[in-house]
Design an enzyme around this catalytic site. Structure first.
Site, mmCIF file in Angstrom:
data_model
loop_
_atom_site.group_PDB
_atom_site.id
_atom_site.type_symbol
_atom_site.label_atom_id
_atom_site.label_comp_id
_atom_site.label_asym_id
_atom_site.label_seq_id
_atom_site.Cartn_x
_atom_site.Cartn_y
_atom_site.Cartn_z
ATOM 1 N N ASP A 7 41.936 26.331 42.118
ATOM 2 C CA ASP A 7 41.602 27.751 42.054
ATOM 3 C C ASP A 7 40.736 28.102 43.259
ATOM 4 O O ASP A 7 40.019 27.235 43.798
ATOM 5 C CB ASP A 7 40.865 28.090 40.756
ATOM 6 C CG ASP A 7 40.668 29.595 40.597
ATOM 7 O OD1 ASP A 7 41.661 30.337 40.689
ATOM 8 O OD2 ASP A 7 39.517 30.028 40.398
ATOM 9 N N GLU A 9 38.190 31.416 45.040
ATOM 10 C CA GLU A 9 37.572 32.731 44.990
ATOM 11 C C GLU A 9 37.557 33.270 46.422
ATOM 12 O O GLU A 9 37.466 32.494 47.388
ATOM 13 C CB GLU A 9 36.161 32.677 44.415
ATOM 14 C CG GLU A 9 36.072 32.143 42.997
ATOM 15 C CD GLU A 9 36.816 32.973 41.967
ATOM 16 O OE1 GLU A 9 37.112 34.160 42.243
ATOM 17 O OE2 GLU A 9 37.117 32.438 40.885
ATOM 18 N N GLU A 52 33.924 44.865 44.630
ATOM 19 C CA GLU A 52 34.791 44.594 43.486
ATOM 20 C C GLU A 52 34.974 43.095 43.271
ATOM 21 O O GLU A 52 34.968 42.614 42.138
ATOM 22 C CB GLU A 52 36.149 45.266 43.691
ATOM 23 C CG GLU A 52 37.073 45.148 42.478
ATOM 24 C CD GLU A 52 38.358 45.931 42.651
ATOM 25 O OE1 GLU A 52 39.271 45.741 41.816
ATOM 26 O OE2 GLU A 52 38.455 46.734 43.605
ATOM 27 N N HIS A 152 33.993 34.440 36.964
ATOM 28 C CA HIS A 152 34.980 33.526 37.519
ATOM 29 C C HIS A 152 34.292 32.570 38.489
ATOM 30 O O HIS A 152 33.417 32.958 39.250
ATOM 31 C CB HIS A 152 36.071 34.301 38.258
ATOM 32 C CG HIS A 152 36.986 35.044 37.360
ATOM 33 N ND1 HIS A 152 38.273 34.642 37.091
ATOM 34 C CD2 HIS A 152 36.805 36.187 36.648
ATOM 35 C CE1 HIS A 152 38.839 35.494 36.263
ATOM 36 N NE2 HIS A 152 37.970 36.434 35.981
ATOM 37 N N ASP A 157 37.135 27.443 36.600
ATOM 38 C CA ASP A 157 38.460 27.942 36.244
ATOM 39 C C ASP A 157 39.518 26.856 36.383
ATOM 40 O O ASP A 157 40.476 26.804 35.603
ATOM 41 C CB ASP A 157 38.821 29.148 37.109
ATOM 42 C CG ASP A 157 38.115 30.419 36.643
ATOM 43 O OD1 ASP A 157 37.319 30.338 35.691
ATOM 44 O OD2 ASP A 157 38.352 31.484 37.239
#
Length: 237
Positions: A7, A9, A52, A152, A157
């Protein structure tokens, strides 16, 4: 088979708009068993994190200011994933960012040229059509406790996705029947000859659970109730 659950980010949603990876989390699995080997790093993207995106992962510009750049960790990351099947939820997003980062520094092939890719989101949509299939929903569906997941995070994750993947792709998929070699030639739905139990055969012995076994059974049902809401074994029909 060596698999890597992965995963990332990022600073935003589109690498074509200059967005960058800021965190990578990977856990290794061999033969459907986690090996405890992992790869985890935060990365200075040399740009601001969009508001965001920050609301999703909580990783700030200040936190990233002293972290290594991607080119400093690229080879170690590449070595960790090379040759493995990558398990990723919504793989095009992460693979797109990874290929963009590798292309920026040059000298690396596209991810799909050195890794297999299993998109767990695509698999979940086929398995559960018409339903939501984000990671939180899948955790609830499969009774996985993710209460510690407030924001997250790539490594967290990846660890959660490993549990989801094992449960989602495991379990019994076909019922093996006696004389299965004969059944291969039958039409689908043909049950074949029904054989009666011989008359006079002694009844099967019924062994009831003792008090300690019942206690352990109830404790197990309590745990299932806690994770899934209610176990099917306690539903009164």
């Amino acid at each position: 088979m060596r698999q890597v659950i992965l995963d990332t980010e990022t600073t935003g949603i589109d690498p074509k708009q200059g967005h960058r990876i800021i965190e990578i989390g990977c856990v290794e699995m061999i033969g459907r068993k986690l090996t405890k080997r992992h790869f985890h790093v935060y990365i200075n993207p040399d740009r601001e994190v969009e508001a965001e995106a920050f609301r999703v992962h909580g990783i700030s510009d200040e936190f990233l200011s002293d972290k290594p750049r991607f080119h400093e960790i690229a080879q170690e990351f590449f070595d960790f994933i090379k040759g493995a099947e990558l398990i990723i939820h919504n793989a095009p997003f992460d693979i797109g960012f990874m290929d963009h980062e590798f292309a920026r520094i040059g000298g690396y092939p596209k991810t799909a040229e050195v890794c297999g890719v299993f998109d767990s989101l695509v698999y979940a949509r086929k398995k559960h059509p018409g339903q939501k299939n984000n990671l939180d929903i899948l955790c609830r569906r499969y009774g996985i406790d993710n209460s510690h997941r407030e924001l997250h995070g790539a490594l967290l994750d990846a660890e959660i996705l490993a549990d989801v993947y094992l449960l989602m792709t495991g379990g019994q998929t076909s019922l093996g029947l006696a004389n299965s070699s004969d059944s291969d030639s039958k039409e689908e739905g043909d049950v074949g000859e029904i054989r009666r139990v011989a008359a006079g055969r002694p009844a099967l012995k019924v062994i009831k659970a003792n008090e300690n076994e019942m206690k352990v059974h109830e404790e197990r049902l309590d745990l299932i109730d806690k994770k899934s809401g209610q176990s099917v074994w306690r539903i009164k029909h």
